[in-house]
Design a protein around this motif. Structure first.
Motif, PDB file in Angstrom:
ATOM      1  N   LEU A  93       0.760  -1.402   0.046  1.00  0.00           N
ATOM      2  CA  LEU A  93      -0.414   0.219  -0.214  1.00  0.00           C
ATOM      3  C   LEU A  93       0.858   1.508   0.181  1.00  0.00           C
ATOM      4  CD1 LEU A  93      -2.776   1.632  -0.123  1.00  0.00           C
ATOM      5  CD2 LEU A  93      -2.312   0.909   2.894  1.00  0.00           C
ATOM      6  N   GLN A  94       1.912   1.184   0.632  1.00  0.00           N
ATOM      7  CA  GLN A  94       2.752   1.994   0.679  1.00  0.00           C
ATOM      8  C   GLN A  94       3.286   2.165  -0.477  1.00  0.00           C
ATOM      9  OE1 GLN A  94       5.351   1.185   4.607  1.00  0.00           O
ATOM     10  NE2 GLN A  94       4.028   1.335   5.630  1.00  0.00           N
ATOM     11  N   ARG A  95       3.553   1.690  -1.147  1.00  0.00           N
ATOM     12  CA  ARG A  95       4.679   1.700  -2.755  1.00  0.00           C
ATOM     13  C   ARG A  95       3.461   2.037  -3.839  1.00  0.00           C
ATOM     14  NH1 ARG A  95       8.854   2.847  -3.941  1.00  0.00           N
ATOM     15  NH2 ARG A  95       9.660   1.244  -2.818  1.00  0.00           N
ATOM     16  N   THR A  96       2.753   1.761  -3.763  1.00  0.00           N
ATOM     17  CA  THR A  96       1.078   2.345  -4.809  1.00  0.00           C
ATOM     18  C   THR A  96       1.488   3.722  -4.193  1.00  0.00           C
ATOM     19  OG1 THR A  96       0.349   0.194  -4.350  1.00  0.00           O
ATOM     20  CG2 THR A  96      -1.305   1.964  -4.729  1.00  0.00           C
ATOM     21  N   CYS A  97       1.402   4.454  -3.256  1.00  0.00           N
ATOM     22  CA  CYS A  97       0.956   5.993  -2.869  1.00  0.00           C
ATOM     23  C   CYS A  97       2.482   6.257  -3.206  1.00  0.00           C
ATOM     24  CB  CYS A  97       0.576   5.384  -1.395  1.00  0.00           C
ATOM     25  SG  CYS A  97      -0.135   5.584  -0.362  1.00  0.00           S
ATOM     26  N   LEU A  98       3.401   5.522  -3.364  1.00  0.00           N
ATOM     27  CA  LEU A  98       5.035   6.151  -3.652  1.00  0.00           C
ATOM     28  C   LEU A  98       5.131   6.647  -5.509  1.00  0.00           C
ATOM     29  CD1 LEU A  98       6.890   4.596  -1.457  1.00  0.00           C
ATOM     30  CD2 LEU A  98       7.335   7.295  -2.072  1.00  0.00           C
ATOM     31  N   GLU A  99       4.274   4.748  -6.457  1.00  0.00           N
ATOM     32  CA  GLU A  99       4.071   5.501  -7.817  1.00  0.00           C
ATOM     33  C   GLU A  99       2.831   5.996  -8.365  1.00  0.00           C
ATOM     34  OE1 GLU A  99       6.723   3.632  -9.288  1.00  0.00           O
ATOM     35  OE2 GLU A  99       7.490   2.998  -7.442  1.00  0.00           O
ATOM     36  N   THR A 100       2.265   6.833  -7.427  1.00  0.00           N
ATOM     37  CA  THR A 100       0.584   7.313  -7.794  1.00  0.00           C
ATOM     38  C   THR A 100       1.420   8.370  -7.762  1.00  0.00           C
ATOM     39  OG1 THR A 100      -0.782   5.991  -6.318  1.00  0.00           O
ATOM     40  CG2 THR A 100      -0.137   4.820  -8.305  1.00  0.00           C
ATOM     41  N   THR A 101      -0.232   9.377  -7.685  1.00  0.00           N
ATOM     42  CA  THR A 101       0.522  10.317  -7.473  1.00  0.00           C
ATOM     43  C   THR A 101      -0.254  10.635  -5.215  1.00  0.00           C
ATOM     44  OG1 THR A 101      -2.062  10.731  -8.309  1.00  0.00           O
ATOM     45  CG2 THR A 101      -0.509  11.442  -9.627  1.00  0.00           C
ATOM     46  N   MET A 102      -0.505   9.683  -5.155  1.00  0.00           N
ATOM     47  CA  MET A 102      -1.714   9.871  -3.637  1.00  0.00           C
ATOM     48  C   MET A 102      -0.237  10.193  -2.970  1.00  0.00           C
ATOM     49  SD  MET A 102      -3.961   7.159  -2.788  1.00  0.00           S
ATOM     50  CE  MET A 102      -3.240   5.669  -3.822  1.00  0.00           C
ATOM     51  N   HIS A 103       0.660  11.084  -2.763  1.00  0.00           N
ATOM     52  CA  HIS A 103       2.012  11.606  -2.625  1.00  0.00           C
ATOM     53  C   HIS A 103       2.293  13.059  -2.100  1.00  0.00           C
ATOM     54  CE1 HIS A 103       4.337  10.536  -5.119  1.00  0.00           C
ATOM     55  NE2 HIS A 103       5.092  11.489  -5.777  1.00  0.00           N
ATOM     56  N   THR A 104       2.586  13.962  -1.365  1.00  0.00           N
ATOM     57  CA  THR A 104       2.775  15.336  -1.035  1.00  0.00           C
ATOM     58  C   THR A 104       3.734  15.924  -2.321  1.00  0.00           C
ATOM     59  OG1 THR A 104       3.629  15.764   0.304  1.00  0.00           O
ATOM     60  CG2 THR A 104       1.374  15.832   1.147  1.00  0.00           C
ATOM     61  N   ARG A 105       3.338  16.802  -2.693  1.00  0.00           N
ATOM     62  CA  ARG A 105       5.219  17.506  -3.568  1.00  0.00           C
ATOM     63  C   ARG A 105       5.347  17.486  -3.239  1.00  0.00           C
ATOM     64  NH1 ARG A 105       2.730  19.413  -8.662  1.00  0.00           N
ATOM     65  NH2 ARG A 105       0.711  19.920  -8.424  1.00  0.00           N
ATOM     66  N   ALA A 106       5.829  17.821  -1.243  1.00  0.00           N
ATOM     67  CA  ALA A 106       7.218  16.825  -0.940  1.00  0.00           C
ATOM     68  C   ALA A 106       8.133  15.519  -0.885  1.00  0.00           C
ATOM     69  CB  ALA A 106       7.068  17.631   0.830  1.00  0.00           C
ATOM     70  N   GLY A 107       6.705  14.874  -1.456  1.00  0.00           N
ATOM     71  CA  GLY A 107       7.102  13.484  -1.218  1.00  0.00           C
ATOM     72  C   GLY A 107       6.616  12.686  -0.143  1.00  0.00           C
ATOM     73  N   ARG A 108       5.520  13.431   0.681  1.00  0.00           N
ATOM     74  CA  ARG A 108       5.550  12.589   1.888  1.00  0.00           C
ATOM     75  C   ARG A 108       4.125  11.280   1.708  1.00  0.00           C
ATOM     76  NH1 ARG A 108       4.392  16.813   6.889  1.00  0.00           N
ATOM     77  NH2 ARG A 108       4.422  14.891   7.793  1.00  0.00           N
ATOM     78  N   ILE A 109       3.842  10.717   1.751  1.00  0.00           N
ATOM     79  CA  ILE A 109       2.588   9.552   1.621  1.00  0.00           C
ATOM     80  C   ILE A 109       2.120   9.685   2.852  1.00  0.00           C
ATOM     81  CG2 ILE A 109       4.376   8.489   0.378  1.00  0.00           C
ATOM     82  CD1 ILE A 109       4.510   5.507   2.598  1.00  0.00           C
ATOM     83  N   PRO A 110       0.851   9.301   3.154  1.00  0.00           N
ATOM     84  CA  PRO A 110      -0.004   8.864   3.746  1.00  0.00           C
ATOM     85  C   PRO A 110       0.460   7.799   4.520  1.00  0.00           C
ATOM     86  CG  PRO A 110      -0.769   8.936   1.794  1.00  0.00           C
ATOM     87  CD  PRO A 110       0.181   8.823   1.320  1.00  0.00           C
ATOM     88  N   LEU A 111       0.120   7.938   6.028  1.00  0.00           N
ATOM     89  CA  LEU A 111       0.521   7.198   7.469  1.00  0.00           C
ATOM     90  C   LEU A 111       0.064   5.725   8.073  1.00  0.00           C
ATOM     91  CD1 LEU A 111       3.276   7.331   8.455  1.00  0.00           C
ATOM     92  CD2 LEU A 111       2.516   8.168  10.657  1.00  0.00           C
ATOM     93  N   VAL A 112       0.032   4.482   7.003  1.00  0.00           N
ATOM     94  CA  VAL A 112      -0.957   3.382   8.219  1.00  0.00           C
ATOM     95  C   VAL A 112      -0.422   3.211   9.227  1.00  0.00           C
ATOM     96  CG1 VAL A 112      -1.249   1.073   6.953  1.00  0.00           C
ATOM     97  CG2 VAL A 112       0.402   2.211   5.137  1.00  0.00           C
ATOM     98  N   LEU A 113      -1.863   3.682  10.272  1.00  0.00           N
ATOM     99  CA  LEU A 113      -1.142   3.331  11.235  1.00  0.00           C
ATOM    100  C   LEU A 113      -1.555   2.506  11.628  1.00  0.00           C
ATOM    101  CD1 LEU A 113      -3.849   6.759  12.051  1.00  0.00           C
ATOM    102  CD2 LEU A 113      -1.040   6.785  12.140  1.00  0.00           C
ATOM    103  N   TRP A 114      -2.190   1.130  10.981  1.00  0.00           N
ATOM    104  CA  TRP A 114      -2.827  -0.287  11.530  1.00  0.00           C
ATOM    105  C   TRP A 114      -3.399  -0.688  10.269  1.00  0.00           C
ATOM    106  CZ3 TRP A 114      -6.860  -1.121  16.201  1.00  0.00           C
ATOM    107  CH2 TRP A 114      -6.592  -1.983  16.891  1.00  0.00           C
ATOM    108  N   ILE A 115      -3.011  -2.239  11.055  1.00  0.00           N
ATOM    109  CA  ILE A 115      -3.811  -2.784   9.630  1.00  0.00           C
ATOM    110  C   ILE A 115      -3.965  -4.370  10.576  1.00  0.00           C
ATOM    111  CG2 ILE A 115      -0.316  -3.601   8.803  1.00  0.00           C
ATOM    112  CD1 ILE A 115      -2.663  -4.370   6.306  1.00  0.00           C
ATOM    113  N   THR A 116      -4.757  -4.883   9.803  1.00  0.00           N
ATOM    114  CA  THR A 116      -5.546  -5.882  10.854  1.00  0.00           C
ATOM    115  C   THR A 116      -5.807  -6.882   9.953  1.00  0.00           C
ATOM    116  OG1 THR A 116      -7.109  -4.746  11.268  1.00  0.00           O
ATOM    117  CG2 THR A 116      -5.719  -4.560  13.135  1.00  0.00           C
ATOM    118  N   PRO A 117      -5.593  -8.242  10.416  1.00  0.00           N
ATOM    119  CA  PRO A 117      -6.741  -9.348   9.389  1.00  0.00           C
ATOM    120  C   PRO A 117      -7.869  -9.262   9.518  1.00  0.00           C
ATOM    121  CG  PRO A 117      -5.738 -10.141  11.167  1.00  0.00           C
ATOM    122  CD  PRO A 117      -5.410  -8.502  11.568  1.00  0.00           C
TER     123      PRO A 117
END
Length: 220
Positions: A93-117
């Motif tokens: 999910l973090q790689r998808t944010c980096l490879e698409t436009t889901m990051h700011t112009r400063a290069g910061r991507i959203p933060l995954v706070l928690w992930i559960t099954p």
């Protein structure tokens, strides 16, 4: 309009900032599972080496039993596999944010706070950055599902805090008897608003509602 190249009215190069290097706290948080696991292995190896040097083998026997117990039980194997996919989905999910436009112009991507099954895959609680919304995650739902090697992906926005979204990754049909802890217990089901992209829905079949012989003309 969402910043997805499939429905972008501006040239792609104008709205695709280069991904930059995030700060040290953010990088440590992204790799928290691997760092904690590595630290635990180092501590266990040091303790076992000290016990073996003193001729005490009982700690080694107890550790071997504790490690092998989850491997020989079905629930233990399911727990290990489920949390393994949580780590994989978080990085993808973090790689998808980096490879698409889901990051700011400063290069910061959203933060995954928690992930559960869950019974069908995983659910991730995401903290968005300024300039990124839940609608943009929904526009990239197909990219998220493909990056996580999943069947589909759904996006839910928090009813009160728009900067909190939940990404549901669906890998399989619902497993009977499987646990689904975490996000529902924390916020509740009614706190999330599901988002659906109307562009991905099939248009209705108008031929079944029109009289025989009546054909609609195409408007240019």
């Amino acid at each position: 309009m969402d910043r997805n190249p499939r429905n972008q009215i501006y040239p792609a190069g104008e709205d695709l900032p280069a991904a930059g290097r995030s700060g040290l706290p953010a990088r440590l948080w992204r790799y928290r599972t691997e760092l904690l696991l590595l630290a635990g292995l180092v501590l266990v190896a040091a303790a076992m080496a000290g016990a073996a040097g003193q001729g005490r083998w009982m700690p080694l026997v107890l550790l071997s039993a504790a490690v092998s117990a989850p491997a020989v039980t079905r629930s233990g194997r399911n727990w290990t596999v489920a949390h393994f996919w949580c780590v994989v989905s978080r990085h993808r999910l973090q790689r998808t944010c980096l490879e698409t436009t889901m990051h700011t112009r400063a290069g910061r991507i959203p933060l995954v706070l928690w992930i559960t099954p869950t019974r069908t895959g995983e659910k991730a609680l995401v903290l968005t950055r300024a300039g990124i919304s839940a609608a943009e995650f929904e526009a990239y739902a197909e990219e998220i599902a493909a990056a996580c090697w999943a069947r589909s992906a759904a996006v839910h926005r928090h009813r009160r805090w728009a900067h909190l979204i939940m990404v549901e990754i669906v890998r399989r049909d619902e497993l009977p008897g499987a646990l689904s802890p975490g996000l529902e217990r924390l916020y509740g089901r009614r706190s999330w608003i599901p988002l659906r992209s109307s562009e991905l829905e099939e248009p209705p079949d108008l031929r079944s509602t029109l009289p025989d012989g009546l054909v609609l003309s195409q408007v240019g």
